[in-house]
Design a protein around this motif. Structure first.
Motif, PDB file in Angstrom:
ATOM      1  N   LEU A  54      56.483 -16.047 -12.342  1.00  0.00           N
ATOM      2  CA  LEU A  54      56.057 -15.813 -10.956  1.00  0.00           C
ATOM      3  C   LEU A  54      57.009 -16.488  -9.986  1.00  0.00           C
ATOM      4  O   LEU A  54      57.439 -15.885  -8.991  1.00  0.00           O
ATOM      5  N   PHE A  55      57.357 -17.744 -10.267  1.00  0.00           N
ATOM      6  CA  PHE A  55      58.265 -18.486  -9.389  1.00  0.00           C
ATOM      7  C   PHE A  55      59.620 -17.801  -9.300  1.00  0.00           C
ATOM      8  O   PHE A  55      60.159 -17.596  -8.212  1.00  0.00           O
ATOM      9  N   SER A  56      60.189 -17.443 -10.452  1.00  0.00           N
ATOM     10  CA  SER A  56      61.524 -16.831 -10.436  1.00  0.00           C
ATOM     11  C   SER A  56      61.514 -15.462  -9.767  1.00  0.00           C
ATOM     12  O   SER A  56      62.485 -15.085  -9.112  1.00  0.00           O
ATOM     13  N   THR A  57      60.424 -14.741  -9.895  1.00  0.00           N
ATOM     14  CA  THR A  57      60.316 -13.433  -9.236  1.00  0.00           C
ATOM     15  C   THR A  57      60.213 -13.605  -7.727  1.00  0.00           C
ATOM     16  O   THR A  57      60.914 -12.933  -6.971  1.00  0.00           O
ATOM     17  N   LEU A  58      59.342 -14.506  -7.287  1.00  0.00           N
ATOM     18  CA  LEU A  58      59.145 -14.699  -5.848  1.00  0.00           C
ATOM     19  C   LEU A  58      60.350 -15.342  -5.167  1.00  0.00           C
ATOM     20  O   LEU A  58      60.639 -15.055  -4.016  1.00  0.00           O
ATOM     21  N   SER A  59      61.045 -16.220  -5.882  1.00  0.00           N
ATOM     22  CA  SER A  59      62.202 -16.903  -5.281  1.00  0.00           C
ATOM     23  C   SER A  59      63.522 -16.189  -5.572  1.00  0.00           C
ATOM     24  O   SER A  59      64.568 -16.648  -5.129  1.00  0.00           O
ATOM     25  N   GLN A  60      63.448 -15.089  -6.307  1.00  0.00           N
ATOM     26  CA  GLN A  60      64.640 -14.328  -6.680  1.00  0.00           C
ATOM     27  C   GLN A  60      65.679 -15.197  -7.392  1.00  0.00           C
ATOM     28  O   GLN A  60      66.886 -15.060  -7.179  1.00  0.00           O
ATOM     29  N   THR A  61      65.193 -16.100  -8.250  1.00  0.00           N
ATOM     30  CA  THR A  61      66.075 -16.975  -9.014  1.00  0.00           C
ATOM     31  C   THR A  61      66.692 -16.183 -10.162  1.00  0.00           C
ATOM     32  O   THR A  61      65.982 -15.587 -10.959  1.00  0.00           O
ATOM     33  N   ARG A  62      68.008 -16.196 -10.235  1.00  0.00           N
ATOM     34  CA  ARG A  62      68.714 -15.445 -11.269  1.00  0.00           C
ATOM     35  C   ARG A  62      69.204 -16.353 -12.399  1.00  0.00           C
ATOM     36  O   ARG A  62      69.383 -15.904 -13.511  1.00  0.00           O
ATOM     37  N   ASN A  63      69.457 -17.611 -12.100  1.00  0.00           N
ATOM     38  CA  ASN A  63      69.967 -18.561 -13.078  1.00  0.00           C
ATOM     39  C   ASN A  63      68.916 -19.642 -13.298  1.00  0.00           C
ATOM     40  O   ASN A  63      68.310 -20.129 -12.350  1.00  0.00           O
ATOM     41  N   ALA A  64      68.735 -20.044 -14.524  1.00  0.00           N
ATOM     42  CA  ALA A  64      67.699 -21.026 -14.857  1.00  0.00           C
ATOM     43  C   ALA A  64      67.928 -22.372 -14.174  1.00  0.00           C
ATOM     44  O   ALA A  64      66.979 -23.122 -13.948  1.00  0.00           O
ATOM     45  N   LEU A  65      69.167 -22.696 -13.847  1.00  0.00           N
ATOM     46  CA  LEU A  65      69.452 -23.978 -13.202  1.00  0.00           C
ATOM     47  C   LEU A  65      69.296 -23.926 -11.688  1.00  0.00           C
ATOM     48  O   LEU A  65      69.245 -24.971 -11.042  1.00  0.00           O
ATOM     49  N   ASP A  66      69.249 -22.737 -11.121  1.00  0.00           N
ATOM     50  CA  ASP A  66      69.008 -22.626  -9.679  1.00  0.00           C
ATOM     51  C   ASP A  66      67.555 -22.976  -9.390  1.00  0.00           C
ATOM     52  O   ASP A  66      66.656 -22.625 -10.142  1.00  0.00           O
ATOM     53  N   ASN A  67      67.317 -23.656  -8.315  1.00  0.00           N
ATOM     54  CA  ASN A  67      65.958 -24.018  -7.874  1.00  0.00           C
ATOM     55  C   ASN A  67      65.186 -24.827  -8.914  1.00  0.00           C
ATOM     56  O   ASN A  67      63.967 -24.778  -8.973  1.00  0.00           O
ATOM     57  N   GLN A  72      60.167 -27.278 -10.912  1.00  0.00           N
ATOM     58  CA  GLN A  72      59.431 -28.419 -11.465  1.00  0.00           C
ATOM     59  C   GLN A  72      58.263 -28.801 -10.560  1.00  0.00           C
ATOM     60  O   GLN A  72      57.158 -29.070 -11.044  1.00  0.00           O
ATOM     61  N   ALA A  73      58.499 -28.818  -9.247  1.00  0.00           N
ATOM     62  CA  ALA A  73      57.417 -29.139  -8.304  1.00  0.00           C
ATOM     63  C   ALA A  73      56.327 -28.073  -8.364  1.00  0.00           C
ATOM     64  O   ALA A  73      55.126 -28.391  -8.340  1.00  0.00           O
ATOM     65  N   PHE A  74      56.732 -26.809  -8.467  1.00  0.00           N
ATOM     66  CA  PHE A  74      55.770 -25.711  -8.567  1.00  0.00           C
ATOM     67  C   PHE A  74      54.919 -25.842  -9.828  1.00  0.00           C
ATOM     68  O   PHE A  74      53.702 -25.690  -9.794  1.00  0.00           O
TER      69      PHE A  74
END
Length: 185
Positions: A54-67, A72-74
């Motif tokens: 859910l987090f990666s979809t909503l934040s459009q994170t493409r790389n595991a190290l981004d965000n 972690q806070a989420f």
């Protein structure tokens, strides 16, 4: 045997034994609590997977190290919601499986505030070794040994509590107790 004696015998056979209040608030065996703890970790893997997706979809994170820190806070918040919700209801799925219930010191259900306090204090399972590891650049194996060693020490420290409770439970004013669901008739 008369009909009256038969009724008394049947009533005695079906009645639940009265357990003194002090006995109902005893901690389950350490092995059972740790098995529940391990099962809870397995279930949290699924919670973390879906929350991470859910987090990666909503934040459009493409790389595991981004965000990474935001993720972690989420996850900290998601786990907090998970545990606060279920503990205020009495038990998680893992606790139901192992017949363990979390209650306050008086044996009453937890308020959401006390459940949240228990969640924050339960991080004592992980924060001391994480703080010790932070200044050093340890390998994954060394980190795992330190974490597992601390978990073992923290679990064994419950032996020194008067009611055999984990110390984060003592600090939070909560306790783990054996709980068997009532038999259905």
């Amino acid at each position: 045997m008369g009909q009256e004696d038969g009724k008394k015998w049947a009533a005695a056979a079906h009645s639940q034994p009265t357990i003194p209040k002090s006995d109902r608030l005893l901690a389950p065996a350490l092995g059972r609590r740790m098995a529940c703890w391990l099962y809870e970790g397995i279930l949290l893997f699924a919670v973390a997977f879906f929350a991470g997706y859910l987090f990666s979809t909503l934040s459009q994170t493409r790389n595991a190290l981004d965000n990474r820190h935001a993720l972690q806070a989420f996850l900290f918040v998601v786990f907090g919601l998970y545990f606060t919700w279920f503990w205020s209801k009495g038990q998680t799925l893992a606790m139901k499986t192992w017949h363990i219930r979390v209650v306050d010191r008086a044996g009453k259900p937890l308020t959401q505030g006390r459940a949240l306090l228990r969640y924050v204090l339960s991080w004592l399972w992980f924060l001391p070794p994480l703080a010790a590891i932070a200044p050093f650049h340890l390998s994954g194996g060394e980190t795992a040994v330190l974490m597992l060693g601390w978990v073992a020490v923290w679990a064994l420290l419950s032996r020194f509590h008067p009611q055999q409770q984990f110390w984060h439970d003592a600090l939070a004013g909560t306790r783990l107790v054996h709980w068997q669901p009532p038999l259905q008739k």
